[in-house]
Design a protein around this motif. Structure first.
Motif, PDB file in Angstrom:
ATOM      1  N   PHE A   1      36.341  19.830 -19.598  1.00 60.06           N
ATOM      2  CA  PHE A   1      36.783  20.400 -18.270  1.00 60.06           C
ATOM      3  C   PHE A   1      38.173  19.793 -17.628  1.00 60.06           C
ATOM      4  O   PHE A   1      38.536  20.134 -16.580  1.00 60.06           O
ATOM      5  CB  PHE A   1      35.682  20.597 -17.316  1.00 60.06           C
ATOM      6  CG  PHE A   1      34.446  21.446 -17.900  1.00 60.06           C
ATOM      7  CD1 PHE A   1      34.690  22.342 -18.773  1.00 60.06           C
ATOM      8  CD2 PHE A   1      33.259  21.085 -17.158  1.00 60.06           C
ATOM      9  CE1 PHE A   1      33.535  23.163 -19.068  1.00 60.06           C
ATOM     10  CE2 PHE A   1      32.180  22.036 -17.644  1.00 60.06           C
ATOM     11  CZ  PHE A   1      32.221  22.997 -18.634  1.00 60.06           C
ATOM     12  N   MET A   2      38.379  18.328 -18.423  1.00 58.65           N
ATOM     13  CA  MET A   2      39.499  17.807 -17.809  1.00 58.65           C
ATOM     14  C   MET A   2      39.390  17.353 -16.553  1.00 58.65           C
ATOM     15  O   MET A   2      40.028  17.453 -15.451  1.00 58.65           O
ATOM     16  CB  MET A   2      40.804  18.567 -17.968  1.00 58.65           C
ATOM     17  CG  MET A   2      41.058  18.638 -19.452  1.00 58.65           C
ATOM     18  SD  MET A   2      42.661  19.666 -19.853  1.00 58.65           S
ATOM     19  CE  MET A   2      42.108  21.246 -19.483  1.00 58.65           C
ATOM     20  N   ARG A   3      37.844  16.948 -15.924  1.00 60.15           N
ATOM     21  CA  ARG A   3      37.675  16.831 -14.760  1.00 60.15           C
ATOM     22  C   ARG A   3      38.499  15.503 -13.987  1.00 60.15           C
ATOM     23  O   ARG A   3      38.398  14.539 -14.781  1.00 60.15           O
ATOM     24  CB  ARG A   3      36.121  16.266 -14.683  1.00 60.15           C
ATOM     25  CG  ARG A   3      35.616  16.310 -13.104  1.00 60.15           C
ATOM     26  CD  ARG A   3      34.223  15.884 -13.382  1.00 60.15           C
ATOM     27  NE  ARG A   3      33.590  14.684 -13.894  1.00 60.15           N
ATOM     28  CZ  ARG A   3      32.576  14.915 -14.326  1.00 60.15           C
ATOM     29  NH1 ARG A   3      31.727  15.797 -14.461  1.00 60.15           N
ATOM     30  NH2 ARG A   3      31.901  13.816 -15.142  1.00 60.15           N
ATOM     31  N   PRO A   4      39.267  15.708 -13.175  1.00 59.93           N
ATOM     32  CA  PRO A   4      39.880  14.601 -12.571  1.00 59.93           C
ATOM     33  C   PRO A   4      39.099  13.419 -12.066  1.00 59.93           C
ATOM     34  O   PRO A   4      38.191  13.911 -11.296  1.00 59.93           O
ATOM     35  CB  PRO A   4      40.951  15.281 -11.526  1.00 59.93           C
ATOM     36  CG  PRO A   4      40.165  16.619 -10.893  1.00 59.93           C
ATOM     37  CD  PRO A   4      39.371  16.893 -12.448  1.00 59.93           C
ATOM     38  N   ALA A   5      39.394  12.217 -11.828  1.00 60.76           N
ATOM     39  CA  ALA A   5      38.649  11.331 -11.275  1.00 60.76           C
ATOM     40  C   ALA A   5      38.563  11.369  -9.806  1.00 60.76           C
ATOM     41  O   ALA A   5      37.576  11.221  -9.392  1.00 60.76           O
ATOM     42  CB  ALA A   5      39.691   9.944 -11.490  1.00 60.76           C
ATOM     43  N   PRO A   6      39.733  11.836  -9.246  1.00 61.10           N
ATOM     44  CA  PRO A   6      39.560  12.107  -7.817  1.00 61.10           C
ATOM     45  C   PRO A   6      38.489  12.908  -7.247  1.00 61.10           C
ATOM     46  O   PRO A   6      38.081  13.122  -6.158  1.00 61.10           O
ATOM     47  CB  PRO A   6      40.806  12.738  -7.326  1.00 61.10           C
ATOM     48  CG  PRO A   6      41.958  11.833  -8.274  1.00 61.10           C
ATOM     49  CD  PRO A   6      41.198  11.992  -9.759  1.00 61.10           C
ATOM     50  N   SER A   7      37.937  13.661  -8.194  1.00 58.83           N
ATOM     51  CA  SER A   7      36.667  14.462  -7.767  1.00 58.83           C
ATOM     52  C   SER A   7      35.394  13.886  -7.617  1.00 58.83           C
ATOM     53  O   SER A   7      34.374  14.627  -7.097  1.00 58.83           O
ATOM     54  CB  SER A   7      36.611  15.859  -8.633  1.00 58.83           C
ATOM     55  OG  SER A   7      36.359  15.485 -10.121  1.00 58.83           O
ATOM     56  N   LEU A   8      35.413  12.603  -8.217  1.00 57.45           N
ATOM     57  CA  LEU A   8      34.378  11.900  -8.261  1.00 57.45           C
ATOM     58  C   LEU A   8      33.799  11.284  -6.895  1.00 57.45           C
ATOM     59  O   LEU A   8      34.553  10.540  -6.396  1.00 57.45           O
ATOM     60  CB  LEU A   8      34.217  10.804  -9.239  1.00 57.45           C
ATOM     61  CG  LEU A   8      34.487  11.165 -10.760  1.00 57.45           C
ATOM     62  CD1 LEU A   8      34.769  10.118 -11.768  1.00 57.45           C
ATOM     63  CD2 LEU A   8      33.363  12.229 -11.145  1.00 57.45           C
ATOM     64  N   GLY A   9      32.593  11.515  -6.517  1.00 58.32           N
ATOM     65  CA  GLY A   9      32.075  10.541  -5.291  1.00 58.32           C
ATOM     66  C   GLY A   9      31.101   9.487  -5.956  1.00 58.32           C
ATOM     67  O   GLY A   9      31.223   9.328  -7.260  1.00 58.32           O
ATOM     68  N   GLN A  10      30.585   8.747  -5.178  1.00 64.80           N
ATOM     69  CA  GLN A  10      29.664   7.675  -5.559  1.00 64.80           C
ATOM     70  C   GLN A  10      28.335   8.181  -6.272  1.00 64.80           C
ATOM     71  O   GLN A  10      27.956   9.287  -6.041  1.00 64.80           O
ATOM     72  CB  GLN A  10      29.144   6.948  -4.392  1.00 64.80           C
ATOM     73  CG  GLN A  10      30.454   6.323  -3.638  1.00 64.80           C
ATOM     74  CD  GLN A  10      30.995   5.237  -4.626  1.00 64.80           C
ATOM     75  OE1 GLN A  10      32.147   5.239  -4.853  1.00 64.80           O
ATOM     76  NE2 GLN A  10      30.187   4.318  -5.266  1.00 64.80           N
ATOM     77  N   LYS A  11      27.744   7.502  -7.344  1.00 64.60           N
ATOM     78  CA  LYS A  11      26.827   7.741  -8.152  1.00 64.60           C
ATOM     79  C   LYS A  11      25.538   8.148  -7.229  1.00 64.60           C
ATOM     80  O   LYS A  11      24.833   9.041  -7.730  1.00 64.60           O
ATOM     81  CB  LYS A  11      26.308   6.728  -9.088  1.00 64.60           C
ATOM     82  CG  LYS A  11      25.752   5.588  -8.347  1.00 64.60           C
ATOM     83  CD  LYS A  11      25.161   4.490  -9.691  1.00 64.60           C
ATOM     84  CE  LYS A  11      24.203   3.380  -9.106  1.00 64.60           C
ATOM     85  NZ  LYS A  11      23.701   2.590 -10.043  1.00 64.60           N
ATOM     86  N   CYS A  12      25.319   7.701  -6.187  1.00 53.73           N
ATOM     87  CA  CYS A  12      23.949   7.801  -5.495  1.00 53.73           C
ATOM     88  C   CYS A  12      24.007   9.462  -4.567  1.00 53.73           C
ATOM     89  O   CYS A  12      23.192   9.647  -4.143  1.00 53.73           O
ATOM     90  CB  CYS A  12      23.635   6.600  -4.558  1.00 53.73           C
ATOM     91  SG  CYS A  12      25.079   6.214  -3.321  1.00 53.73           S
ATOM     92  N   GLY A  13      25.275   9.467  -4.486  1.00 49.31           N
ATOM     93  CA  GLY A  13      25.680  10.707  -3.598  1.00 49.31           C
ATOM     94  C   GLY A  13      25.509  10.417  -1.957  1.00 49.31           C
ATOM     95  O   GLY A  13      25.774  11.362  -1.238  1.00 49.31           O
ATOM     96  N   MET A  14      25.309   9.212  -1.648  1.00 49.24           N
ATOM     97  CA  MET A  14      24.953   9.064  -0.335  1.00 49.24           C
ATOM     98  C   MET A  14      26.203   8.833   0.436  1.00 49.24           C
ATOM     99  O   MET A  14      26.522   8.517   1.789  1.00 49.24           O
ATOM    100  CB  MET A  14      24.160   7.745   0.149  1.00 49.24           C
ATOM    101  CG  MET A  14      22.870   7.870  -0.216  1.00 49.24           C
ATOM    102  SD  MET A  14      21.990   9.329   0.435  1.00 49.24           S
ATOM    103  CE  MET A  14      22.091   8.925   2.379  1.00 49.24           C
ATOM    104  N   ASP A  15      27.711   8.893  -0.080  1.00 48.67           N
ATOM    105  CA  ASP A  15      28.817   9.102   0.807  1.00 48.67           C
ATOM    106  C   ASP A  15      29.004  10.609   1.212  1.00 48.67           C
ATOM    107  O   ASP A  15      30.136  10.719   1.782  1.00 48.67           O
ATOM    108  CB  ASP A  15      29.765   8.421  -0.122  1.00 48.67           C
ATOM    109  CG  ASP A  15      30.022   9.425  -1.786  1.00 48.67           C
ATOM    110  OD1 ASP A  15      29.209   9.640  -2.104  1.00 48.67           O
ATOM    111  OD2 ASP A  15      31.078   9.377  -2.176  1.00 48.67           O
TER     112      ASP A  15
END
Length: 429
Positions: free
Chosen positions: A272-286
């Motif tokens: 899907f060519m997912r861009p890095a800026p779409s990533l939050g933290q692994k835990c989701g607590m952000d």
């Protein structure tokens, strides 16, 4: 992912067929995020536990004043002022949550009445389970996870399975909830418990169920000295990666959720060519709509800390109060984009920044663990897509991180390793 001529090696999905990708919100001490009405509500009952495990993330966290059943009425009465829409999920956390059973039961009963569609979950060491509690957990439609490291449980701490009565209660709950896909054993890897194949085999033998679900399954983060002691040493990085890759590609870790889910997530990041800026933290607590609170209304960085504790950056883990939700400020966390190591890291799409509040030596040890844990996922995803196994990564990363499996490459232009350890073509990438 392309070849040297710039041609895609992955059958990508037409971006016009996908929903627009949104950049994740970025939090930092200088520009903290706030919180909104929760989609995921994590309720901390307290940090007391009847066990004292070697690498527990809460072991040295400063304790706040303990909550008790007297706090329930106020907490329930306050909900309508800050929970504006029914949450999708409500999680009940300790310490050991069942230590607080006199608080947990009336609280969960009331919340089930108020939010009948919410997913309820609890993680327990299992030592306090009994038939009455099992029946209650089933009736309220809880998803239950038992924290147990399988053959490495002796490293973590006491083993509840050694008590026949407790063992019977755990397996009784398994028989009740596993057919409904609401039960897992949560195991963690550490330097003395490195084989996912052995962990999976342990739980298959315990339950007699080849389809047993094993949650978590990642390498421990180093929250304290115990976590540091159970972190990988430099001379263990390559052997662990080889072991983990072998377990994955031979189907010996197929029931471990973190393996299956992370491999496919990484594969899809390329398709899907997912861009890095779409990533939050692994835990989701952000995420603004993921909130951890105690029964006194304190809003916390996450469920593993207390209102009395300080984060490594010196800020209080009490980031606000539910009575003033608009003033909550997550000053304790650092988004991966603000760390020097993460933006150029080849496994960012898999790791997603490790723990968002660690700093200094604890962060460095956790980062090293997470990197070696992610590389076998990285290699498995690339093999799935191309039939090729990467053995070397060139680029702006530390030299020690470039040789994936320890086959002796020094740059990407060298001849492939003299020994061929995998029955598929091996290339430098």
């Amino acid at each position: 992912m392309t070849d040297l001529q710039g041609r895609s090696m992955v059958r990508t999905v037409d971006p016009t067929l996908l929903a627009a990708t949104q950049d994740a919100l970025v939090t930092s001490r200088e520009a903290p995020l706030g919180k909104t009405s929760p989609r995921v509500l994590k309720i901390s009952l307290g940090l007391s536990c009847n066990y004292s495990c070697e690498y527990c993330s809460q072991r040295f966290v400063a304790r706040n004043i303990e909550t008790n059943p007297d706090d329930i009425d106020w907490f329930l009465a306050s909900l309508d002022s800050w929970v504006l829409t029914p949450p999708d999920a409500i999680e009940f956390w300790g310490g050991e949550p069942l230590v607080y059973i006199k608080t947990l039961r009336p609280l969960a009963d009331a919340l089930r009445q108020k939010f009948p569609a919410a997913r309820f979950s609890v993680i327990t060491n299992g030592s306090l389970l009994n038939p009455e509690t099992n029946q209650w957990l089933e009736d309220l439609e809880f998803t239950v996870s038992i924290s147990h490291d399988g053959p490495g449980q002796h490293v973590r701490g006491p083993d509840p399975l050694e008590d026949q009565q407790v063992r019977t209660a755990i397996l009784d709950l398994y028989e009740r909830l596993a057919p409904k896909e609401r039960f897992s054993f949560n195991a963690m890897l550490n330097r003395d418990n490195q084989s996912r194949a052995e962990i999976q085999s342990f739980f298959v033998n315990l339950t007699g169920d080849p389809n047993v679900l094993i949650g978590e399954g990642g390498f421990v983060d180093a929250y304290d000295a115990g976590g540091i002691n159970q972190s990988l040493r430099e001379d263990e990085f390559h052997s662990f990666r080889r072991q983990a890759f072998h377990d994955i590609r031979h189907g010996k870790a197929s029931r471990i959720a973190s393996v299956r889910d992370r491999v496919m997530s990484f594969v899809n990041s390329l398709r899907f060519m997912r861009p890095a800026p779409s990533l939050g933290q692994k835990c989701g607590m952000d995420r603004p709509d993921s909130i951890a609170v105690d029964l006194k209304g304190n809003v916390l960085t996450c469920q593993n800390v207390s209102a009395a504790a300080l984060a490594p950056n010196g800020e209080s883990h009490r980031i606000g109060h539910t009575s003033q939700l608009d003033q909550v400020a997550l000053k304790t966390a650092t988004h991966w984009s603000h760390r020097s190591e993460c933006p150029k890291c080849p496994v960012l799409q898999i790791c997603k920044g490790s723990c968002m509040f660690l700093e200094g030596p604890l962060w460095e040890a956790s980062c090293n663990n997470a990197y070696s844990d992610a590389l076998p996922i990285f290699a498995s995803g690339i093999e799935f897509l191309t039939g090729l196994v990467p053995v070397f990564i060139d680029g702006d990363i530390p030299e020690a991180r470039k040789d994936i499996f320890g086959f002796g490459h020094t740059n990407a232009n060298e001849t492939v390793a003299t020994r061929k350890p995998f029955p598929v073509q091996v290339v430098a990438a």
